[in-house]
Design an enzyme around this catalytic site. Structure first.
Site, mmCIF file in Angstrom:
data_model
loop_
_atom_site.group_PDB
_atom_site.id
_atom_site.type_symbol
_atom_site.label_atom_id
_atom_site.label_comp_id
_atom_site.label_asym_id
_atom_site.label_seq_id
_atom_site.Cartn_x
_atom_site.Cartn_y
_atom_site.Cartn_z
ATOM 1 C CB SER A 8 1.290 9.486 1.701
ATOM 2 O OG SER A 8 0.667 8.640 2.649
ATOM 3 C CB CYS A 9 4.007 4.731 2.785
ATOM 4 S SG CYS A 9 5.209 3.681 3.624
#
Length: 110
Positions: A8-9
């Site tokens: 998710s980064c």
């Protein structure tokens, strides 16, 4: 070469996308954690900068958890690690800033 990050980064996604000509082993730290020896080496190199104290995870910790040994804290809460952590043999880089991106672009011959 290993890249430790989170799916998710945004920075981790950018780093993964940038590695066109280099095979990397990607490790999602939320799913797999970071091997103890890698964390120890990263702490020796980056010290306190390895822990993301502006993260939601950090803000949710109580004082007792924040006072834990850094190695143990990162083992329990691997998402506290700044990322991506890129390991190339005995060399490590932390984050995906222009200087790090340029370094790996040079390695690839881009």
């Amino acid at each position: 070469m290993e890249l430790y990050g989170l799916n998710s980064c945004d920075s981790c996604r950018a780093a993964r996308k940038a590695f066109k000509n280099i095979t990397i082993d990607y490790v999602d730290v939320r799913e797999s954690g970071v091997p103890r020896n890698v964390l120890k080496m990263a702490l020796e190199i980056f010290g306190a900068a390895l822990i993301n104290k502006s993260s939601t995870t950090w803000r949710g910790l109580d004082e007792q958890a924040r006072a834990m040994d850094s190695l143990e804290l990162l083992k329990v809460h691997p998402t506290l690690m700044k990322r991506p952590l890129i390991v190339n043999g005995s060399e490590m880089t932390l984050g995906w800033k222009p200087d790090v991106a340029a370094f790996y672009a040079d390695i690839q011959g881009s």
